[in-house]
Design an enzyme around this catalytic site. Sequence first.
Site, PDB file in Angstrom:
ATOM      1  CE1 TYR A 253       0.158  -4.811   7.508  1.00 44.11           C
ATOM      2  CE2 TYR A 253      -1.020  -2.927   8.379  1.00 44.11           C
ATOM      3  CZ  TYR A 253      -0.986  -4.031   7.560  1.00 44.11           C
ATOM      4  OH  TYR A 253      -2.067  -4.340   6.782  1.00 44.11           O
TER       5      TYR A 253
ATOM      6  CG  HIS B 157      -1.978  -1.124   1.105  1.00 35.01           C
ATOM      7  ND1 HIS B 157      -3.278  -0.905   0.715  1.00 35.01           N
ATOM      8  CD2 HIS B 157      -1.874  -2.460   1.311  1.00 35.01           C
ATOM      9  CE1 HIS B 157      -3.936  -2.055   0.714  1.00 35.01           C
ATOM     10  NE2 HIS B 157      -3.116  -3.014   1.068  1.00 35.01           N
TER      11      HIS B 157
HETATM   12  C1  HEM Z   1      -0.753 -11.254   6.270  1.00 35.92           C
HETATM   13  C2  HEM Z   1      -1.349 -10.410   5.498  1.00 35.92           C
HETATM   14  C3  HEM Z   1      -0.878  -9.003   5.244  1.00 35.92           C
HETATM   15  C4  HEM Z   1       0.397  -8.520   5.114  1.00 35.92           C
HETATM   16  C5  HEM Z   1       1.709  -9.296   5.185  1.00 35.92           C
HETATM   17  C6  HEM Z   1       0.297  -7.096   4.895  1.00 35.92           C
HETATM   18  C7  HEM Z   1       1.387  -6.247   4.728  1.00 35.92           C
HETATM   19  C8  HEM Z   1       1.320  -4.873   4.725  1.00 35.92           C
HETATM   20  C9  HEM Z   1       2.435  -3.979   4.888  1.00 35.92           C
HETATM   21  C10 HEM Z   1       3.893  -4.420   5.051  1.00 35.92           C
HETATM   22  C11 HEM Z   1       1.970  -2.699   4.879  1.00 35.92           C
HETATM   23  C12 HEM Z   1       2.779  -1.413   5.067  1.00 35.92           C
HETATM   24  C13 HEM Z   1       2.765  -1.034   6.556  1.00 35.92           C
HETATM   25  C14 HEM Z   1       3.556   0.212   6.887  1.00 35.92           C
HETATM   26  O1  HEM Z   1       4.731   0.346   6.483  1.00 35.92           O
HETATM   27  O2  HEM Z   1       3.017   1.074   7.623  1.00 35.92           O
HETATM   28  C15 HEM Z   1       0.550  -2.786   4.699  1.00 35.92           C
HETATM   29  C16 HEM Z   1      -0.299  -1.709   4.629  1.00 35.92           C
HETATM   30  C17 HEM Z   1      -1.679  -1.820   4.499  1.00 35.92           C
HETATM   31  N1  HEM Z   1      -2.424  -2.974   4.524  1.00 35.92           N
HETATM   32 FE1  HEM Z   1      -1.737  -4.829   4.739  1.00 35.92          FE
HETATM   33  N2  HEM Z   1      -1.011  -6.742   4.907  1.00 35.92           N
HETATM   34  C18 HEM Z   1      -1.782  -7.866   5.113  1.00 35.92           C
HETATM   35  C19 HEM Z   1      -3.157  -7.944   5.228  1.00 35.92           C
HETATM   36  C20 HEM Z   1      -4.007  -6.887   5.056  1.00 35.92           C
HETATM   37  C21 HEM Z   1      -5.453  -6.946   5.171  1.00 35.92           C
HETATM   38  C22 HEM Z   1      -6.249  -8.182   5.566  1.00 35.92           C
HETATM   39  C23 HEM Z   1      -5.910  -5.684   4.909  1.00 35.92           C
HETATM   40  C24 HEM Z   1      -7.321  -5.145   4.882  1.00 35.92           C
HETATM   41  C25 HEM Z   1      -8.336  -5.628   5.344  1.00 35.92           C
HETATM   42  C26 HEM Z   1      -4.769  -4.841   4.647  1.00 35.92           C
HETATM   43  C27 HEM Z   1      -4.815  -3.485   4.369  1.00 35.92           C
HETATM   44  C28 HEM Z   1      -3.738  -2.632   4.362  1.00 35.92           C
HETATM   45  C29 HEM Z   1      -3.853  -1.199   4.209  1.00 35.92           C
HETATM   46  C30 HEM Z   1      -5.126  -0.394   3.990  1.00 35.92           C
HETATM   47  C31 HEM Z   1      -2.551  -0.688   4.308  1.00 35.92           C
HETATM   48  C32 HEM Z   1      -2.117   0.770   4.225  1.00 35.92           C
HETATM   49  C33 HEM Z   1      -2.095   1.352   5.614  1.00 35.92           C
HETATM   50  C34 HEM Z   1      -1.456   2.707   5.573  1.00 35.92           C
HETATM   51  O3  HEM Z   1      -2.012   3.614   4.934  1.00 35.92           O
HETATM   52  O4  HEM Z   1      -0.394   2.864   6.190  1.00 35.92           O
HETATM   53  N3  HEM Z   1      -3.643  -5.596   4.752  1.00 35.92           N
HETATM   54  N4  HEM Z   1       0.171  -4.122   4.616  1.00 35.92           N
END
Ligand code: HEM
Lengths: 352, 188
Positions: free
Chosen positions: A329, A65
């Site tokens: 995260y 993201h």
């Molecule tokens: C095991 C599963 C998942 C992994 C490994 C993953 C991994 C990541 C990572 C590494 C980030 C960046 C975090 C940061 O640097 O602040 C991220 C952001 C995000 N993820 Fe996931 N994610 C997963 C599941 C999900 C699910 C289930 C959702 C939604 C229901 C989701 C929605 C988001 C959103 C909206 C962001 C952006 C948040 C922001 O604006 O900082 N992710 N994810």
Amino acid sequence: MAQSSASPKDFRLWPFVVIAAVVGIAAICFAYTAGWLSPNRLTPKKLVAGLAPPGGPALGHRRNHSKGICFTGTFEANGEGSALSKAPVFVRGQYPIVGRFNLGTPNPNAEDAMVRTRGLGILITTPDGQEWRSAMINAPIFPVSNPQAFYDLLTASASKDPNAMKNFIGANPGFLTFLPWAKSDQWTESYAEEPYNSLNSFLFVDESGTKHPVRWSLIPAAQPVSISPAELGKRGPDYLEQEITQRVAAGPQHWKLMVTVANPGDPTADPNKAWPADRRTIDVGTMTVQQIEPERDGPCRDINYDPTVLPAGITTSDDPFPAARSAAYSRSYNSRTAEEADYPRTATGAKQ
Amino acid sequence: MTTTRTRFAVPQRILHWLMAICILSMLFIGVGMVSTITTKYLTLVQIHKPLGIAILVLALIRLALRLYYGAPALPADLPTPMKLAAELSQYIFYALMIAMPLIGWAMLSAAEYPVVLFGSVHLPSILPVSPSLHTLLWHAHYYLAFAFFGLILMHVSAILFHKLVRNDGVFEAMASVSTDDQPERPTH
Ligand code: HEM
Ligand code: HEM
């Protein structure tokens, strides 16, 4: 025990063997706990590395993201949520939000029309200093059922083996139920026209201590205008950020926060499974987006929208995702904040 | 200070062993939590923060006790390098016991995380939000944790050396369960 000072001359080996054994065993236990002896353990490091595009991650940016824009606004609670959760955020009142609209891609320069998944991160603070952070997406269900399967999906999609995806789907048939949404070309033309779903299940804990398994969604007040990705592409690679900036400048945008309560037996541990449509759903308040700011030096930049940062009154459930997400995260956050210099806060002198 | 004492005072001994268990647990919890994505991750993080802060409080109490009671003298015949090592290691232990929790707390503050101990109980932020400070503190927490574990292993080796090789009463100064102070060191 008889106390006699040993003379240095009568050397005995066994004490040194005992010392070496004690130290050696302690060190091995430590190494095992740290995962150094378990190359197959799915660590946060591995999971986050799995997200990276072939050329490596975009330094200084979120590891997923990655493309996004900050906003500030409010959450206005109507008091209805207090029946389910004692969290102060549901007490009638208005609380500040720092949030981020984003695209589900590890590439911060991706074109809008290439990315089906749109996301939203929010941080709501109540006057007592408690925080509720949530990161949600517009998809109705998650592509997979558990974190290991998510890693397998990342590995399969990056694999050169022509059968990798087929094998993955064989092992994770739930992925097929995600495809109709993923492949549909009925997109919307604005971040403001999207719903954002928690997908993961959490527990709301009320005043009496009773736990209610829930999921939540932000439902837009704006009427969705359908557009195909091809049409969206014609409006330019960064149309969504330009559009939301103009739209919010013209007037604040609203979403209703809808909380859905599970019936006994509903699949709380599996975000790949939707709950039946007739489940009790409660409108607990309104999110208002008042101002858009670029991410580069905006208030959302250094925030980790870790979905396990919850106020008392909301806890994680048997859903395995929030723990895995929190671990991943944090890893992503540690990396990107250490790479601050690769993503300068002022556009002048930007290296990208 | 009471240099005739051959053992640490009872409250000192109790704190020593209590903190030994807590700190070793913290080191294992720390490296364990950052290596897993299972739900154990959340459980371990939820223990790590309050237990770390508890160690900070105990370390401050222990420092006060140390200033009040002092410590038994080391055996007179202990070679000077070993004596120096013993004294230096004590300073480093106190520094680490106080610094590690403060660094953990400051690191979370600099990263804009709430420092939740349990339920709605959370600590105030002690640093402004700053990626560069967060990075510095994160590295410090990481490297000092390994230094801490290394020092504990050396400490255990040294104390076993005192007991098994020299049998000079240094082990008993902390390990004894008896509540009275021996008037004199056994053979010196
Ligand atoms: C095991 C599963 C998942 C992994 C490994 C993953 C991994 C990541 C990572 C590494 C980030 C960046 C975090 C940061 O640097 O602040 C991220 C952001 C995000 N993820 Fe996931 N994610 C997963 C599941 C999900 C699910 C289930 C959702 C939604 C229901 C989701 C929605 C988001 C959103 C909206 C962001 C952006 C948040 C922001 O604006 O900082 N992710 N994810
Ligand atoms: C005596 C006290 C403490 C000890 C011995 C200790 C030890 C450790 C260890 C061994 C790690 C794993 C390092 C790694 O492999 O990355 C760790 C990580 C961590 N500790 Fe502590 N810690 C202490 C106190 C605290 C406190 C009081 C807090 C917060 C209030 C804290 C917050 C953290 C956090 C957030 C991490 C994860 C770092 C990351 O993101 O990689 N620690 N700690």
